[in-house]
Design a protein around this motif. Structure first.
Motif, PDB file in Angstrom:
ATOM      1  N   LEU A   2       2.473  -7.082 -10.668  1.00  0.00           N
ATOM      2  CA  LEU A   2       2.104  -6.535  -9.363  1.00  0.00           C
ATOM      3  C   LEU A   2       3.170  -6.941  -8.353  1.00  0.00           C
ATOM      4  O   LEU A   2       3.524  -8.112  -8.261  1.00  0.00           O
ATOM      5  CB  LEU A   2       0.740  -7.094  -8.931  1.00  0.00           C
ATOM      6  N   VAL A   3       3.711  -5.993  -7.625  1.00  0.00           N
ATOM      7  CA  VAL A   3       4.725  -6.277  -6.606  1.00  0.00           C
ATOM      8  C   VAL A   3       4.149  -5.894  -5.239  1.00  0.00           C
ATOM      9  O   VAL A   3       3.702  -4.764  -5.039  1.00  0.00           O
ATOM     10  CB  VAL A   3       6.029  -5.475  -6.872  1.00  0.00           C
ATOM     11  N   LEU A   4       4.135  -6.868  -4.324  1.00  0.00           N
ATOM     12  CA  LEU A   4       3.619  -6.643  -2.979  1.00  0.00           C
ATOM     13  C   LEU A   4       4.690  -6.971  -1.951  1.00  0.00           C
ATOM     14  O   LEU A   4       5.457  -7.903  -2.139  1.00  0.00           O
ATOM     15  CB  LEU A   4       2.406  -7.548  -2.723  1.00  0.00           C
ATOM     16  N   SER A   5       4.714  -6.229  -0.873  1.00  0.00           N
ATOM     17  CA  SER A   5       5.624  -6.517   0.239  1.00  0.00           C
ATOM     18  C   SER A   5       4.868  -7.298   1.303  1.00  0.00           C
ATOM     19  O   SER A   5       3.728  -6.980   1.625  1.00  0.00           O
ATOM     20  CB  SER A   5       6.154  -5.224   0.855  1.00  0.00           C
ATOM     21  N   ILE A  12      -0.877 -13.582   0.822  1.00  0.00           N
ATOM     22  CA  ILE A  12      -1.468 -12.956  -0.360  1.00  0.00           C
ATOM     23  C   ILE A  12      -2.513 -13.935  -0.881  1.00  0.00           C
ATOM     24  O   ILE A  12      -2.251 -15.138  -0.976  1.00  0.00           O
ATOM     25  CB  ILE A  12      -0.407 -12.697  -1.452  1.00  0.00           C
ATOM     26  N   LYS A  13      -3.695 -13.443  -1.184  1.00  0.00           N
ATOM     27  CA  LYS A  13      -4.752 -14.286  -1.752  1.00  0.00           C
ATOM     28  C   LYS A  13      -4.807 -14.064  -3.263  1.00  0.00           C
ATOM     29  O   LYS A  13      -4.732 -12.942  -3.737  1.00  0.00           O
ATOM     30  CB  LYS A  13      -6.116 -13.924  -1.155  1.00  0.00           C
ATOM     31  N   ILE A  14      -4.962 -15.169  -3.998  1.00  0.00           N
ATOM     32  CA  ILE A  14      -5.182 -15.107  -5.441  1.00  0.00           C
ATOM     33  C   ILE A  14      -6.536 -15.762  -5.689  1.00  0.00           C
ATOM     34  O   ILE A  14      -6.705 -16.972  -5.481  1.00  0.00           O
ATOM     35  CB  ILE A  14      -4.072 -15.839  -6.212  1.00  0.00           C
ATOM     36  N   GLY A  15      -7.497 -14.968  -6.082  1.00  0.00           N
ATOM     37  CA  GLY A  15      -8.853 -15.479  -6.226  1.00  0.00           C
ATOM     38  C   GLY A  15      -9.369 -15.964  -4.880  1.00  0.00           C
ATOM     39  O   GLY A  15      -8.930 -15.514  -3.821  1.00  0.00           O
ATOM     40  N   ASP A  16     -10.321 -16.895  -4.930  1.00  0.00           N
ATOM     41  CA  ASP A  16     -10.907 -17.417  -3.692  1.00  0.00           C
ATOM     42  C   ASP A  16     -10.164 -18.629  -3.154  1.00  0.00           C
ATOM     43  O   ASP A  16     -10.311 -18.975  -1.985  1.00  0.00           O
ATOM     44  CB  ASP A  16     -12.371 -17.824  -3.932  1.00  0.00           C
ATOM     45  N   ASP A  17      -9.371 -19.291  -4.015  1.00  0.00           N
ATOM     46  CA  ASP A  17      -8.854 -20.619  -3.677  1.00  0.00           C
ATOM     47  C   ASP A  17      -7.353 -20.716  -3.418  1.00  0.00           C
ATOM     48  O   ASP A  17      -6.884 -21.760  -2.992  1.00  0.00           O
ATOM     49  CB  ASP A  17      -9.192 -21.598  -4.807  1.00  0.00           C
ATOM     50  N   LEU A  20      -0.885 -17.553  -0.765  1.00  0.00           N
ATOM     51  CA  LEU A  20       0.573 -17.614  -0.652  1.00  0.00           C
ATOM     52  C   LEU A  20       0.958 -17.006   0.687  1.00  0.00           C
ATOM     53  O   LEU A  20       0.531 -15.904   1.014  1.00  0.00           O
ATOM     54  CB  LEU A  20       1.241 -16.817  -1.773  1.00  0.00           C
ATOM     55  N   THR A  21       1.779 -17.729   1.455  1.00  0.00           N
ATOM     56  CA  THR A  21       2.203 -17.244   2.764  1.00  0.00           C
ATOM     57  C   THR A  21       3.723 -17.223   2.823  1.00  0.00           C
ATOM     58  O   THR A  21       4.374 -18.196   2.444  1.00  0.00           O
ATOM     59  CB  THR A  21       1.665 -18.162   3.884  1.00  0.00           C
ATOM     60  N   VAL A  22       4.292 -16.118   3.298  1.00  0.00           N
ATOM     61  CA  VAL A  22       5.731 -16.047   3.515  1.00  0.00           C
ATOM     62  C   VAL A  22       6.017 -16.841   4.786  1.00  0.00           C
ATOM     63  O   VAL A  22       5.592 -16.469   5.881  1.00  0.00           O
ATOM     64  CB  VAL A  22       6.222 -14.593   3.645  1.00  0.00           C
TER      65      VAL A  22
END
Length: 80
Positions: A2-5, A12-17, A20-22
């Motif tokens: 999966l590629v997100l901008s 970006i959230k992965i699951g509930d816990d 990731l922040t740029v």
């Protein structure tokens, strides 16, 4: 894959816990902040691969040592 901008300060959230922040972008370098529970191991990929390689070597050595010990105890039992 999966590629997100994302832009600076977007997440970006992965699951509930895991989040990731740029944090910043400087030329080709992107800094990413990671918020995750303490029980989640986070490593750069090259560090992770090095750890895996060391763990494999240690497991192989331990397996050989155990086999040698078992072999010695079998030989000892045959003498009795």
């Amino acid at each position: 894959m999966l590629v997100l901008s994302r832009k600076v300060n977007e997440s970006i959230k992965i699951g509930d816990d895991i989040e990731l922040t740029v944090v910043s972008i400087d030329g080709e370098q992107v800094k990413i902040g990671i918020n995750a529970p303490k029980n989640v191991d986070i490593h750069r990929k090259e560090v992770y691969l090095s750890i895996q390689e060391e763990n494999t070597k240690a497991a192989d050595t331990a397996s050989l040592d155990i086999l040698k010990q078992l072999s010695g105890s079998v030989k000892q039992d045959e003498k009795d």
